[in-house]
Design a protein around this motif. Structure first.
Motif, PDB file in Angstrom:
ATOM      1  N   VAL A   1       0.810  -1.205   0.000  1.00  0.00           N
ATOM      2  CA  VAL A   1       0.000   0.000   0.000  1.00  0.00           C
ATOM      3  C   VAL A   1       0.850   1.265   0.000  1.00  0.00           C
ATOM      4  N   ASN A   2       1.801   1.392   0.931  1.00  0.00           N
ATOM      5  CA  ASN A   2       2.594   2.609   1.063  1.00  0.00           C
ATOM      6  C   ASN A   2       3.669   2.686  -0.020  1.00  0.00           C
ATOM      7  N   PRO A   3       3.962   3.914  -0.495  1.00  0.00           N
ATOM      8  CA  PRO A   3       5.050   4.074  -1.458  1.00  0.00           C
ATOM      9  C   PRO A   3       6.375   3.628  -0.834  1.00  0.00           C
ATOM     10  N   GLN A   4       7.174   2.910  -1.572  1.00  0.00           N
ATOM     11  CA  GLN A   4       8.460   2.408  -1.071  1.00  0.00           C
ATOM     12  C   GLN A   4       9.567   3.378  -1.462  1.00  0.00           C
ATOM     13  N   ILE A   5       9.817   4.369  -0.599  1.00  0.00           N
ATOM     14  CA  ILE A   5      10.840   5.366  -0.914  1.00  0.00           C
ATOM     15  C   ILE A   5      12.242   4.767  -0.861  1.00  0.00           C
ATOM     16  N   ALA A   6      12.409   3.688  -0.090  1.00  0.00           N
ATOM     17  CA  ALA A   6      13.689   2.981  -0.041  1.00  0.00           C
ATOM     18  C   ALA A   6      13.397   1.490  -0.121  1.00  0.00           C
ATOM     19  N   SER A   7      14.181   0.802  -0.913  1.00  0.00           N
ATOM     20  CA  SER A   7      13.976  -0.638  -1.035  1.00  0.00           C
ATOM     21  C   SER A   7      15.316  -1.321  -1.254  1.00  0.00           C
TER      22      SER A   7
ATOM     23  N   ASP B   1      14.253   6.790  -3.605  1.00  0.00           N
ATOM     24  CA  ASP B   1      13.570   7.635  -4.581  1.00  0.00           C
ATOM     25  C   ASP B   1      13.033   8.866  -3.856  1.00  0.00           C
ATOM     26  N   GLY B   2      13.729   9.981  -3.983  1.00  0.00           N
ATOM     27  CA  GLY B   2      13.346  11.224  -3.321  1.00  0.00           C
ATOM     28  C   GLY B   2      12.146  11.907  -3.920  1.00  0.00           C
ATOM     29  N   ASP B   3      11.683  11.458  -5.085  1.00  0.00           N
ATOM     30  CA  ASP B   3      10.502  12.043  -5.728  1.00  0.00           C
ATOM     31  C   ASP B   3       9.207  11.321  -5.381  1.00  0.00           C
ATOM     32  N   LEU B   4       9.306  10.143  -4.836  1.00  0.00           N
ATOM     33  CA  LEU B   4       8.127   9.307  -4.632  1.00  0.00           C
ATOM     34  C   LEU B   4       7.191   9.840  -3.562  1.00  0.00           C
ATOM     35  N   LEU B   5       7.750  10.363  -2.490  1.00  0.00           N
ATOM     36  CA  LEU B   5       6.967  10.839  -1.355  1.00  0.00           C
ATOM     37  C   LEU B   5       7.723  11.999  -0.730  1.00  0.00           C
ATOM     38  N   PRO B   6       7.069  13.142  -0.516  1.00  0.00           N
ATOM     39  CA  PRO B   6       7.785  14.270   0.099  1.00  0.00           C
ATOM     40  C   PRO B   6       8.237  13.919   1.524  1.00  0.00           C
TER      41      PRO B   6
END
Length: 155
Positions: free
Chosen positions: A31-37, A54-59
Motif C-alpha cells: 500500500v505505502n510508497p516504497q521510498i527505499a527498497s 527515490d526522493g521524488d516518490l513521497l515528500p
C-alpha cells in the motif's frame, strides 16, 4: 473472498485494506510508497546488496537533499548490535537513474565489520542528510521508532 465485477464482494483495489493474521515472515507492504527498497528480497549477510532511494516518490525532509547517507544497525545471531551511522564515504549513496534517485551498494559483512564467527540476522536503517540531523525511515517517517527493516534470510 473477492469475486468478479458486478458481485457485491468485488473490490477495485484502490482502497483495499487486507490483513493477514498469524502469518510468518516479514511484512510486505503493498500500500505505502516504497521510498527505499533493498534489491535482493532474500539474501544472506554475505551477498552484495543495493538500497535504492527515490526522493521524488513521497515528500520527506530529505526530498531536496543532494547527498544521502545510510544510518544502520545490524543485529547478529549472538545478540550483538552494531551501528554504523556517522555520515562519510563508507555509507554515502550515489546518484542513480535520474534526479533525486540514489543507490547504495554494500557488502553487509564488511559494512558492519563482522568477525568470521558472526552472522547478521537483521538490519534496521534510516536515510540521513550529510550532517546526520535529518533521519527518514519507513513510510517517510522521522520517528526514531520507524526504521526501515530487513531480515537476512535466503530460504
Amino acid at each position: 473472498g473477492l469475486a468478479a465485477p458486478g458481485n457485491d464482494k468485488y473490490h477495485d483495489g484502490k482502497y483495499a485494506r487486507l490483513t493477514v493474521e498469524n502469518g510468518t515472515g516479514d511484512l510486505i507492504d503493498f500500500v505505502n510508497p516504497q521510498i527505499a527498497s533493498i534489491e535482493l528480497a532474500k539474501s544472506t549477510d554475505n551477498d552484495i546488496q543495493t538500497i535504492f532511494y527515490d526522493g521524488d516518490l513521497l515528500p520527506t525532509p530529505l526530498t531536496d537533499e543532494s547527498r544521502i547517507f545510510l544510518c544502520a544497525k545490524g543485529y547478529t545471531s549472538n545478540g550483538q548490535t552494531i551501528e554504523v551511522c556517522a555520515p562519510g564515504d563508507k555509507n554515502e549513496f550515489k546518484p542513480a537513474r535520474g534526479i533525486k534517485k540514489f543507490r547504495f551498494d554494500f557488502w553487509p559483512r564488511s559494512f558492519f565489520g563482522l568477525a568470521d564467527n558472526q552472522t547478521l540476522v537483521r538490519m534496521e536503517y534510516f536515510l540521513t542528510n550529510a550532517s546526520g540531523t535529518i533521519k527518514v525511515g519507513y513510510g517517510g517517517s522521522t520517528s526514531p521508532s520507524d526504521p526501515f527493516k530487513y531480515t537476512f534470510n535466503c530460504q
